[in-house]
Enzyme design. Structure first.
Site, short mmCIF file in Angstrom:
data_model
loop_
_atom_site.label_atom_id
_atom_site.label_comp_id
_atom_site.label_asym_id
_atom_site.label_seq_id
_atom_site.Cartn_x
_atom_site.Cartn_y
_atom_site.Cartn_z
N LYS A 107 -3.28 -10.80 15.16
CA LYS A 107 -3.24 -9.35 15.41
C LYS A 107 -4.28 -8.65 14.54
O LYS A 107 -5.05 -7.81 15.02
CB LYS A 107 -1.87 -8.80 15.07
CG LYS A 107 -1.79 -7.30 14.90
CD LYS A 107 -0.41 -6.78 14.60
CE LYS A 107 -0.06 -6.77 13.15
NZ LYS A 107 -0.60 -5.60 12.40
N ASN A 108 -4.31 -9.04 13.24
CA ASN A 108 -5.15 -8.30 12.29
C ASN A 108 -6.62 -8.66 12.38
O ASN A 108 -7.43 -8.12 11.62
CB ASN A 108 -4.62 -8.49 10.87
CG ASN A 108 -3.27 -7.81 10.70
OD1 ASN A 108 -2.88 -7.00 11.55
ND2 ASN A 108 -2.55 -8.16 9.66
N CYS B 270 2.95 4.83 5.95
CA CYS B 270 3.99 4.17 6.75
C CYS B 270 5.08 3.75 5.77
O CYS B 270 5.03 4.05 4.58
CB CYS B 270 3.42 2.98 7.51
SG CYS B 270 3.00 1.63 6.43
N ARG C 291 -0.93 4.02 2.23
CA ARG C 291 -2.01 3.49 3.08
C ARG C 291 -3.23 4.42 3.06
O ARG C 291 -3.75 4.85 4.06
CB ARG C 291 -1.53 3.29 4.51
CG ARG C 291 -0.22 2.57 4.67
CD ARG C 291 -0.22 1.14 4.15
NE ARG C 291 -1.09 0.24 4.86
CZ ARG C 291 -0.73 -0.43 5.97
NH1 ARG C 291 0.45 -0.25 6.46
NH2 ARG C 291 -1.58 -1.27 6.55
N ASP D 232 1.98 -10.09 3.56
CA ASP D 232 2.63 -10.11 4.88
C ASP D 232 3.61 -11.27 5.04
O ASP D 232 4.31 -11.34 6.05
CB ASP D 232 1.59 -10.18 6.00
CG ASP D 232 0.73 -8.93 6.03
OD1 ASP D 232 -0.33 -8.96 6.66
OD2 ASP D 232 1.11 -7.94 5.39
N ARG E 130 5.28 -5.10 17.71
CA ARG E 130 3.91 -4.70 17.38
C ARG E 130 3.05 -5.90 17.06
O ARG E 130 1.85 -5.89 17.30
CB ARG E 130 3.92 -3.77 16.15
CG ARG E 130 4.58 -2.45 16.39
CD ARG E 130 4.36 -1.55 15.22
NE ARG E 130 2.93 -1.51 14.89
CZ ARG E 130 2.44 -0.83 13.86
NH1 ARG E 130 3.25 -0.17 13.06
NH2 ARG E 130 1.15 -0.81 13.63
#
Ligand code: EPZ
Length: 426
Positions: A24-25, A118, A123, A309, A401
């Site tokens: 994803k990243n 978030c 962030r 993560d 997500r």
């Protein structure tokens, strides 16, 4: 908010093989990088997740045409003639800020809404802005919108990042590739996704060397020299690490395929330190455990340090390990909310600022819990696999997500898990 929840039955194990999806990243930034080429780039191994849908919407709003075929995306930027990304999209996904660098590269200007924070932290994007200003970008803020322009064009320079920020490194990279002259980025982020982005930029005509290390050199080329390309996204190391944690949790063996083990050296070291056996091949990693999980201490740090993560997933392992573990979260200022949910399942955790002290318990009890971010949500489902009884995980939009078919992949590993409409679940 999702109209569904995930219901998982406990006292179970996970064993078997799982193919991880594309990262994803990385994929999100590869899509943004396509703005630097005039025409249609094709990106393979793109995960089917909601964040990709949002980035597609961001690019379509700019005038791009995107066609998905399976796990491949065709991104045609030939009609891109706008440089605005509104708050309604940036507020849905803060990673939309990744279009800032390429838009400035393509148009010499950009209007991108400031991203908010978030659950896991403020962030901020100050390092993105300081770095881009060094390249000749001038910013105004107009009612929450970043208005970027380059009165004298983008000019290569020496930039040192105060912290190896992933996003700042990426935005700088995507502007520097078409700057006049050479740029050196010092203290750059070293995450594998940075290298993946640089490889795509080079396939488009850029001249980037050193990506994946803390010193990146970019020899600027004219925008006209940048062209579309075809690129395959690297495997998602965090998804892989999540399933490996599931295998470690229940004993496994669980093998993840489609991932370079070099991306997870620290996580593998910690799995072994906690009593697991880990074997690796060219593009796979297998974990199993015979004896009890044993405690260990973890510091989350920029790559190659332990990935933030995977912090929640390893906190879960520590929660049922022999002994007491200390986890220190050094990357985000508020990433221990998962602990509160795990304590509702019987974990024994004490939080003191950036430190979590986790005393292993004999077992967890199923309970209704809520995802606070996508990694915490994924870890809560894993907790439900081993807990006694049933666990209901709410706010699973967070999981969607970043995890493609998480329930399907877990089911194929033997989990008794299903998505259920929240209404029916009452
Ligand atoms: C990327 O976020 C990832 N997201 C995150 O993954 C990941 O946790 C993070 O990198 C660290 O590896 C994407 O790639 C979309 P940073 P990013 O800039 O780029 C502070 C997930 O679960 N900071 O390296 O935002 C920042 O507040 C997500 O997939 C500044 O202060 O991470 C944070 O505390 C979660 N000023 C720290 O640095 C800045 O200008 C690391 O941020 C930039 C960052």
């Amino acid at each position: 908010m999702s109209s569904e929840i995930i219901v998982v039955k406990g006292n179970n194990t996970l064993a078997g093989d799982v193919n991880v999806s594309g990262a994803k990243n990385s994929a999100l930034k590869l899509m943004a990088a396509s703005l630097l080429g005039q025409g249609a780039s094709t990106i393979h191994n793109v995960p089917v997740i909601s964040d990709i849908e949002i980035m597609s919407e961001v690019l379509e709003r700019l005038g791009a045409v995107i066609e998905r075929s399976g796990h491949s995306l065709r991104v045609d930027t030939s009609q891109v003639d706008r440089c605005e990304t509104p708050y309604e999209l940036v507020s849905k996904m803060r990673a939309s800020i990744s279009v800032l660098g390429p838009l400035i590269g393509r148009f010499g200007k950009a209007h991108v809404a400031m991203p908010g924070g978030c659950q896991i932290g403020a962030r901020k994007i100050d390092m993105h802005l300081v770095g881009l200003e060094a390249l000749g970008v001038e910013f105004d803020v107009d009612h929450g919108v970043l208005v970027a322009h380059t009165p004298n064009g983008l000019r290569g320079t020496h930039v040192m990042l105060e912290f190896p920020s992933v996003g700042a490194t990426e935005n700088l990279l995507m502007a520097a590739v078409v700057a006049e002259g050479t740029t050196f980025i010092e203290n750059a982020a070293c995450e594998p996704e940075i290298e993946d982005l640089a490889n795509m930029l080079n396939a488009m005509g850029a001249q980037v060397t050193g990506a994946g290390t803390s010193q990146i050199e970019v020899v600027g080329v004219p925008l006209s020299a940048m062209h579309p390309c075809e690129h395959t996204t690297v495997g998602d190391r965090i998804e892989a690490g999540t399933f490996l944690a599931g295998g470690a949790l229940t004993g496994g063996p669980v093998a993840v395929h489609g991932i370079d083990p070099a991306y997870l050296r620290m996580a593998i070291m910690k799995l072994r330190a906690m009593g697991c056996a880990v074997e690796t091949g060219a593009d796979w990693i297998r974990v199993s455990r015979a004896g009890d999980l044993t405690c260990t201490d973890i510091q989350t740090l920029p790559h190659p340090g332990f990935p933030t993560d995977l912090q929640a997933q390893f906190m879960l392992l520590a929660a049922v390990a022999e002994g007491t573990s200390v986890i220190t979260e050094n990357v985000f200022e508020n990433r221990f909310m998962f602990a509160a949910e795990l304590m509702r399942m019987g974990a024994d955790i004490t939080i003191d600022d950036h430190h979590a002290l986790i005393r292993g318990v004999a077992g967890l009890q199923g309970a209704p819990v809520s995802s606070t971010d996508l990694r915490a949500g994924a870890a809560l489902v894993l907790a439900g696999v081993v807990a006694d009884g049933e666990t209901r995980v709410h706010h699973i939009e967070h999981i969607d997500r970043g995890y493609e078919d998480y329930v399907g992949k877990l089911s194929r590993l033997g989990a008794d898990v299903a998505r259920v409409s929240a209404a029916d679940a009452r």
